[in-house]
Enzyme design. Sequence first.
Site, PDB file in Angstrom:
ATOM      1  N   HIS B 318       0.802  -1.224   0.000  1.00  0.00           N
ATOM      2  CA  HIS B 318       0.000   0.000   0.000  1.00  0.00           C
ATOM      3  C   HIS B 318       0.831   1.267   0.000  1.00  0.00           C
ATOM      4  CE1 HIS B 318      -3.286  -2.755   0.893  1.00  0.00           C
ATOM      5  NE2 HIS B 318      -4.061  -1.823   0.405  1.00  0.00           N
ATOM      6  N   GLY B 319       2.094   1.154   0.292  1.00  0.00           N
ATOM      7  CA  GLY B 319       2.917   2.348   0.230  1.00  0.00           C
ATOM      8  C   GLY B 319       4.252   2.119   0.900  1.00  0.00           C
TER       9      GLY B 319
END
Lengths: 391, 461
Positions: B318-319
């Site tokens: 997600h990051g």
Amino acid sequence: MKNKVNVLVFLILLSLTFVFTFILPPDETVVAKENRNLETFPEVTKESVLNGTFATEYETYLADQVAFRSSFVALGNYVSDWHFFKRDDDVYITTINDNTGTSDNGKGEEGSFVPINFGSLLVFDDMIVEIYQHDEVAAKYYTDIVNSYAETFKDKANVYSLVAPTQIEFLDDRYATIGSSQKDALEFIEDNLSDDVTFVDVYDILGDAYANGEYIYFRSDHHWTSLGAYYAYREFAKEAGFTPVELSDLEATQIDGFLGYLYKARPTESIAENPDHIIYYEDPNVETNIPFIDKNNSNYGVFIGGDKPYQHFITNADNDKTIIIIKDSYANAFVPFLGADYKNIIVIDPRSYTSTVEEIVAQYDEVDILFVDYVFACSLYDFLSSIETIK
Amino acid sequence: MVFSSLLFLSLFLPIFLVLYYLSPSVKYKNIVLMVASLLFYSWGEPIWVLALIFSGTADFIHGLLLEKYENNNKARKLILFSSLFLNLGLLFVFKYSNFFVDNINAIFGTDINIRTFTLPLGISFYTFQTLSYTIDAYFGKIKIQKSYVAFLAYVSMFPQLIAGPIVRYIDIEKNLNERKVTINNFSDGVNRFIIGLGKKVILANSAGAVVQELYVLNTNELTFYTAWLGVIFYSFQIYFDFAGYSDMAIGLGKMIGFDFKENFNYPYISKSITDFWRRWHISLGTFFRDYIYIPLGGNRRHAVLNLFIVWFITGLWHGASWNFILWGLYFGVILFIEKTVLKPFINSNLRVLQHIYSIILIVIGWAIFYFTDMAELSSFFVSAFHFTTEVDGLALLTLESSYVLLITLIFASTPLPAIVGKKMNLYTAEYGQVVFNVIIFIVSFSLILSDTFNPFLYFRF
């Protein structure tokens, strides 16, 4: 049958969006209201295409091309305002895409806006105010920069810092508690300024005036009025040791029907019905090389003609004093009061000024350097770093 | 380009549909789809389209090689690893190299500097998609695609290009070579697209504006009430934003004859966190299950370790930031507890308690997800768990001005609207759906034009 109709209607809707955007003539009422021209087709260069700025600018351009845009915008605002954000017509908080920053050159021209973050606005009755968020790191950065000016120009200039609180701070508690305390922010700034810097504390005098119902802030704009600026000027005079000019000795002119930047960001009917007015003051005894008041202007740009990179006003003041004002647009309403007090008034907008302050200081003997900003500017890193750069 | 933009609705989509349906055969339709998709991607990101083409071309060639060395197991293994290396390498360089170097510098006190990149749009999605192709080809689950155009059309397919769902090659293999669109399918696609547009533009953006209003304060100035209100609205923003985007993707897919799998299934009515992850971003969960968890040994070998590996990677996907890793592990721990200590509770009939338990943990999760700065995150939690009975002005004003929105959001995140909608169609107006579509479309179009607040949440992915 039902599905056929459904598909057909969708295809018609899509075709209509195409026709509205590319075929029918654009709707000029929005731009007329916003006092600007239609966006022009953006420049196509290799660079602008490759880095994506062309794409962004083209989409902005395209939005202006839509027929009946004002009706769509009105519907959009109606839905987001009425249905979702407003309890009633009185109070709501809204978010705008670009921070109002500090700069409105008064002509509705873009370019000097500082798009930073999302600004939050509080809208109620016939008033829009920006919601303040204290950023301690940025505030410390501000004081570090001002301190470094005092250090650099120690024997050559007196350094003053004037940070203006804004209207939301003086509203009643229900609204004043939305956002951070500006009083605390100003105290933080004062505490972090070195002894070589004189802090011009305008909080109390503005607070008292506001409590007395004086018109020191606009309701449709993020600036103070010239009256607000005048009170700040008196405090500055006290610190700088000169006798301020009395308001009663000045000639006042009123411009009616002023709708400011915040109104443009969030057009609100109750404000349109009851717009602001601008009063500007002129000292009949003061003569200058460039006029303080730009009479072609009917909005905040009336004060020194808006934000310019560098302006040098030479007055008929009976002294050799020079003041260098490094500022955001709050200073614009402040500068005209100084006419009788300084021979040279040099006004610098750090965002667009390309030379250095040092160069100017070297040319004069009795120099005051005054930083005039509104408290929001002390949270804008780009703005602050531009002040650092031009030293 | 994004779907919720004037350019997409007024120019890209109508012209694409015309050209697409003027094309006589699947072969030409694939060409139109591919060219349109590359243009869609290039708009605003003209350089990074090369990374997309690189990734697609590499896996296309790997597929051909797998076929060529059909009987050579060693070579086939090498080809698989080469594809893994290239795709994950690409992802690492663009998405994680900076994060990695920062951490090395922080740990060892070194001062390594590398070139930083802006993250190419959708890279986390398309690298996974091309990977799924090579992996499934390796295991012989799919036929090798011989048409470069068809393959690139799959990789770059604009409906799902930048925000998913993650469409596996195996799921659309058939559609890619042969597809038929009926009026009924197209009509379903229209309904799906418009409901998705509404979710994104009307609901997610409105919720997002409230989040911005509340988090105008620094995290340490938040009160108990503003902190929680903010993250509740954020929970709705991210759901409607993401689910809206998936709906639009699925709808557009249907319009041109592709069947994408569902990506969301009312995640906020989950009865447990295990349940939640079966309902939230389904294409990602199943991707990790099928390509990581099960190959690692699944439940059979060191299941606990596998669980934490998968959730560490889910977070990281997600990051490139510690809070996302923390977020992934947070769910890993909860899932572990649900499989062990809490098992009786999860399997019980305490419905109401189960829903409350789930929604609280989900919302806390979104707080971890929201604050990418760890210092801010911890200061947020200090505020959020500092209970006071005194409700502050901002919280009160937000509630007063946004309660209609809040109720709408809650209602819209349950199956109730679908149930009501069905009833309306069946019993009241025959053209109820059409009228509904027209209203949602016009309102969304107006909101896009009034341009108040239209962020794009997926730039990090």
